[in-house]
Design a protein around this motif. Structure first.
Motif, short mmCIF file in Angstrom:
data_model
loop_
_atom_site.label_atom_id
_atom_site.label_comp_id
_atom_site.label_asym_id
_atom_site.label_seq_id
_atom_site.Cartn_x
_atom_site.Cartn_y
_atom_site.Cartn_z
N LEU A 1 0.84 -1.20 0.00
CA LEU A 1 0.00 0.00 0.00
C LEU A 1 0.87 1.25 0.00
CD1 LEU A 1 -2.79 1.25 0.18
CD2 LEU A 1 -2.69 0.99 2.65
N LEU A 2 1.94 1.21 0.81
CA LEU A 2 2.85 2.35 0.85
C LEU A 2 3.47 2.57 -0.53
CD1 LEU A 2 4.19 4.45 2.71
CD2 LEU A 2 6.03 2.83 3.06
N MET B 1 -7.82 -1.57 9.31
CA MET B 1 -7.98 -0.19 8.88
C MET B 1 -6.98 0.73 9.58
SD MET B 1 -9.32 1.85 6.85
CE MET B 1 -10.64 1.09 5.95
N GLU B 2 -6.63 0.38 10.82
CA GLU B 2 -5.61 1.17 11.55
C GLU B 2 -4.30 1.17 10.76
OE1 GLU B 2 -7.59 -1.02 12.92
OE2 GLU B 2 -8.68 0.08 14.46
N GLY B 3 -3.96 -0.01 10.21
CA GLY B 3 -2.74 -0.09 9.41
C GLY B 3 -2.85 0.75 8.15
N VAL B 4 -4.03 0.71 7.53
CA VAL B 4 -4.22 1.50 6.30
C VAL B 4 -4.00 2.98 6.59
CG1 VAL B 4 -5.91 2.23 4.58
CG2 VAL B 4 -5.78 -0.17 5.25
N VAL B 5 -4.62 3.50 7.66
CA VAL B 5 -4.48 4.94 7.90
C VAL B 5 -3.05 5.29 8.32
CG1 VAL B 5 -6.91 5.33 8.43
CG2 VAL B 5 -5.37 4.80 10.27
N ALA B 6 -2.40 4.39 9.05
CA ALA B 6 -1.01 4.66 9.43
C ALA B 6 -0.13 4.73 8.19
CB ALA B 6 -0.51 3.58 10.39
N VAL B 7 -0.36 3.80 7.24
CA VAL B 7 0.42 3.81 6.01
C VAL B 7 0.12 5.07 5.20
CG1 VAL B 7 0.63 2.69 3.77
CG2 VAL B 7 0.73 1.34 5.85
N LYS B 8 -1.16 5.46 5.18
CA LYS B 8 -1.53 6.67 4.45
C LYS B 8 -0.81 7.88 5.02
CE LYS B 8 -4.67 5.40 1.46
NZ LYS B 8 -4.56 5.82 0.07
N ALA B 9 -0.76 7.95 6.36
CA ALA B 9 -0.07 9.07 7.00
C ALA B 9 1.42 9.03 6.65
CB ALA B 9 -0.27 9.02 8.52
N ALA B 10 2.00 7.83 6.65
CA ALA B 10 3.43 7.71 6.34
C ALA B 10 3.68 8.16 4.90
CB ALA B 10 3.88 6.27 6.54
N SER C 1 1.35 15.15 9.64
CA SER C 1 0.72 14.19 8.73
C SER C 1 -0.27 13.29 9.45
CB SER C 1 1.79 13.32 8.05
OG SER C 1 2.55 14.10 7.16
N VAL C 2 0.10 12.83 10.64
CA VAL C 2 -0.78 11.90 11.38
C VAL C 2 -2.06 12.62 11.80
CG1 VAL C 2 -0.99 10.53 13.46
CG2 VAL C 2 1.11 10.47 12.15
N ILE C 3 -1.90 13.85 12.33
CA ILE C 3 -3.09 14.61 12.75
C ILE C 3 -3.94 14.95 11.53
CG2 ILE C 3 -3.87 16.74 13.83
CD1 ILE C 3 -1.19 16.69 15.41
N GLY C 4 -3.26 15.32 10.44
CA GLY C 4 -3.99 15.65 9.22
C GLY C 4 -4.76 14.45 8.67
N THR C 5 -4.17 13.27 8.80
CA THR C 5 -4.87 12.06 8.35
C THR C 5 -6.14 11.85 9.15
OG1 THR C 5 -2.73 11.11 7.82
CG2 THR C 5 -4.58 9.60 7.91
N ALA D 1 0.98 10.92 18.96
CA ALA D 1 -0.01 11.01 17.89
C ALA D 1 0.10 9.80 16.97
CB ALA D 1 0.18 12.30 17.10
N ALA D 2 1.33 9.40 16.63
CA ALA D 2 1.51 8.28 15.72
C ALA D 2 1.02 6.99 16.36
CB ALA D 2 2.98 8.15 15.33
N ALA D 3 1.12 6.89 17.69
CA ALA D 3 0.71 5.66 18.35
C ALA D 3 -0.80 5.58 18.52
CB ALA D 3 1.38 5.54 19.71
N LEU D 4 -1.45 6.71 18.80
CA LEU D 4 -2.86 6.66 19.20
C LEU D 4 -3.83 7.10 18.12
CD1 LEU D 4 -2.51 7.99 22.84
CD2 LEU D 4 -2.77 5.64 22.07
N LEU D 5 -3.46 8.14 17.36
CA LEU D 5 -4.44 8.69 16.43
C LEU D 5 -4.90 7.72 15.33
CD1 LEU D 5 -3.80 12.46 15.76
CD2 LEU D 5 -5.80 11.34 16.71
#
Lengths: 207, 246, 218
Positions: C4-5, C87-96, C139-143, C201-205
């Motif tokens: 995905l990344l 889905m948590e992984g998807v959004v984390a990858v999107k933020a990355a 990026s994480v907050i923006g995601t 933020a990266a851990a929880l958001l």
């Protein structure tokens, strides 16, 4: 894998559209959902795929057993046909299945074409090829034959039949006659949610 | 008999209906007593003169601005966990009141600051925190209004309220780190109760209770309005479905 | 998730769009500010840390609505939600992916713009370090903001309204690292707090973002 659905009620936008839905779909079987527009076919399929929670009822198979294909194909216009499919194969951890999937859907000549240059029917075929790379036993398909020509519909019926013979099952919402003789038909009109009794007893959901 | 029964819309409407006039009356009475007492029957401050009397509006509204956000946080949590619609609607109803309280606190603060500090606005930590709180309220209200489906809106605003609370708290400490301020310390605190003369303290307490009651009255009325609006919507849907079925 | 990344990065590079746009915006800002406040080096040098941080923040904001919008429109998000990735992984990858295509390039060009803004010589290292530590949080907050507004037709403006207040702590600590660095003061406290915000933020958001996506897909 067998799928059995009991007393399922689904809602769209908070309003119940279908209730008391029950059917069995054994491994190797195909079921075609019928019903007028807006009766809740898409909502039912999305609920089965785990995209929204049911109001009530039981679904025997987990969403992880299902491969869902909706109205949109989820293609990335700037990626090529092969890249689009390879992405889904690596998401599902089934690398190596792309090549047979592409030849089954007659896409082998288009491998290096960006998806944005494909015709609507070709895009649809690519979207359906994704089902083959998921390796999941239960196909949940929403209008799979939209924009396919007669030849492509035949192609689609062939891959569905191969999937059934391999022990899979398919649940489809479609209006056209696929010529898939073994498919049973379920008319959803009988399950449309009755408007509740007269006002007064507003429950928690205001419905 | 559980407390949660009152979260049923019908039970809520039946229970709060007769209470609303009494709460409105009590709020009006206490507000009149507190403000008249505060504005006309207290001595001038030896340093601040007559301007000190704005404290009777400033402190209660600032207090309510924060308390209302906390109330929204609690009701959002109740909605997310127990799915009581009244709870989500109460959070929705409280937000504009909280925004109004924040704006009142900022305006009265400016009016007070002008004669005291010689400026309407300074980038003082407390003032800045309130401005940020104001932005959080605006964002929360805007999200409610942007989403059509009421349950989706309730869910998403509740998530925003949760995340926003954490960030609002972090912003508060960040702002203290960023600038040390002009603003005096807390007007009332348990440790230094004698900081404020007794002559001011009792009318101020009265005003605080009055603002609290005013909020309860307003939030009950607004929540009842929201419930009625949802019922109308439900009835319209029903009518449409019945036409479709017939 | 690596697939995905890879896909998101490839899309960002091929489509152009968001990739160069944020950088161009950052550059334009660094040109416009001196035009607005005047060319005096002392004035520019004093406001440089804040201007560069606000510029990076706004440049980040510019591409946020594209994080999920395209996947939402073409149905990919539905398919990703039914795929065997949480889905948590998807959004984390999107933020990355957003950080790699926006935050990282911004960090790399910031020193060049620092020259334009007459940034104090001692602050360049702190500028890069603070952006490196702080932009992932943006990026994480923006995601999260993008996840809240994904289903909305005109979500872009609302997204800015929701996300900007959440950016306050990151901005304060990030800019103060550079300001203090320029003045030769100790930067330990704001640097640690900035890193704390990013890690927290990266851990929880992603959990909140994933919940918001699921609600929006219903």
């Amino acid at each position: 894998m067998d799928l059995s659905v009991r007393d399922l009620a689904v809602a769209r936008g908070g309003i119940p559209v279908l209730e008391g839905v029950r059917f069995d779909l054994p491994a190797g079987g195909a079921l075609v959902l019928r019903g007028p527009n807006g009766c809740g076919k898409t909502t039912l399929l999305r609920t089965l795929a785990g995209l929204q929670p049911p109001l009530e009822g039981r679904i025997s198979a987990p969403p992880e057993a299902m491969a869902y294909a909706g109205h949109a194909d989820g293609l990335k216009p700037t990626l090529t046909v092969a890249e689009n499919l390879r992405f889904w194969a690596s998401v599902y951890g089934t690398a190596g299945r792309e090549a047979p999937a592409m030849s089954a859907m007659n896409l082998s000549d288009l491998l290096d074409r960006p998806a944005q240059t494909l015709s609507a029917g070709q895009k649809r075929r690519l979207g359906l090829a994704r089902l083959l790379v998921t390796g999941r036993p239960l196909w949940v398909l929403d209008e799979p034959t939209v924009s396919l020509d007669a030849g492509s519909v035949g192609l689609f019926v062939r891959i569905v039949r191969a999937h059934l013979e391999a022990g899979g099952a398919a649940l489809m919402a479609t209006h056209i006659d696929l010529g898939l003789a073994e498919a049973r038909v379920l008319d959803l009109t009988a399950y449309r949610a009755r408007p509740r009794a007269q006002a007064g007893g507003f429950d928690e959901a205001f419905a | 008999m559980s407390l949660w029964e009152y979260a049923n819309p019908k039970k809520f409407m039946d229970t709060t209906g007769p209470l609303v006039p009494w709460i409105v009356g009590a709020a009006a009475l206490l507000m009149a007593v507190g403000l008249i007492w505060g504005f006309f029957l207290t001595p001038d401050d030896f340093r601040q003169g007559s301007t000190v009397r704005i404290v009777f509006l400033h402190v209660p509204s600032a207090m309510m601005a924060i308390n209302i956000w906390v109330m929204m946080l609690v009701t959002s949590l109740i909605w997310l966990i127990r799915r009581h619609h009244v709870s989500a609607l109460a959070a929705k109803a409280a937000a504009p009141i909280g925004l109004a309280m924040t704006v009142i606190a900022l305006i009265t603060g400016g009016l007070w600051g002008q004669p005291m500090w010689g400026t309407w606005w300074v980038w003082d930590p407390r003032l800045t925190s309130f401005l940020i709180l104001c932005l959080f309220y605006i964002g929360y209200i805007a999200l409610w209004q942007a989403i059509e489906d009421p349950d989706t809106a309730a869910d998403l605003t509740a998530v925003l309220c949760l995340v926003g609370s954490v960030f609002a708290l972090m912003s508060r400490y960040a702002v203290w780190f960023w600038s040390q301020g002009l603003h005096q310390g807390a007007s009332l605190s348990l440790q230094s109760g004698e900081r404020m003369a007794a002559a001011y303290r009792w009318p101020l307490y009265t005003c605080m209770v009055a603002f609290g009651l005013l909020f309860v009255a307003l939030v009950l009325i607004a929540t009842r309005t929201e419930i009625r609006a949802r019922r109308i919507k439900a009835l319209q849907t029903r009518a449409r479905l019945r036409e479709g079925a017939a | 998730m690596i697939a995905l990344l890879g896909r998101d990065l490839r899309l960002a590079i091929r489509a152009g769009g968001g990739f160069g746009l944020g950088l161009a915006f950052f550059l334009i800002l660094a040109v416009l500010v001196p035009l607005g406040v005047g060319p005096e080096p002392e004035v520019l040098g004093r406001i440089a840390p804040g201007v560069l941080w606000v510029g990076a923040l706004l440049a980040c904001l510019l591409s946020l609505d594209r994080i999920f919008a395209l996947d939402w429109e073409d149905g990919s998000l539905d398919l990703l939600a039914t795929a065997p990735i949480p889905m948590e992984g998807v959004v984390a990858v999107k933020a990355a992916a957003h950080w790699l295509t926006t935050g990282l390039p911004l960090t790399l060009v910031a020193p060049v713009l620092g020259v334009l803004m007459n940034l104090d010589a001692g602050a360049y290292g702190w500028l890069v370090l603070s952006l490196l530590l702080g932009t992932p949080a943006l990026s994480v907050i923006g995601t999260f903001g993008a996840a809240l507004t994904v289903g909305l037709r005109r979500g872009g403006l609302l997204l800015s309204l929701l996300v900007l207040p959440l950016y306050v702590p990151t901005l304060i600590y990030g800019a103060s690292v550079v300001t203090r660095g320029a003045e030769g003061l100790s930067v330990g406290t704001p640097l640690a707090l900035l890193a704390g915000i990013t890690l927290g933020a990266a851990a929880l958001l992603p959990f909140a973002s994933a919940a918001a996506i699921r609600i929006n897909l219903r």
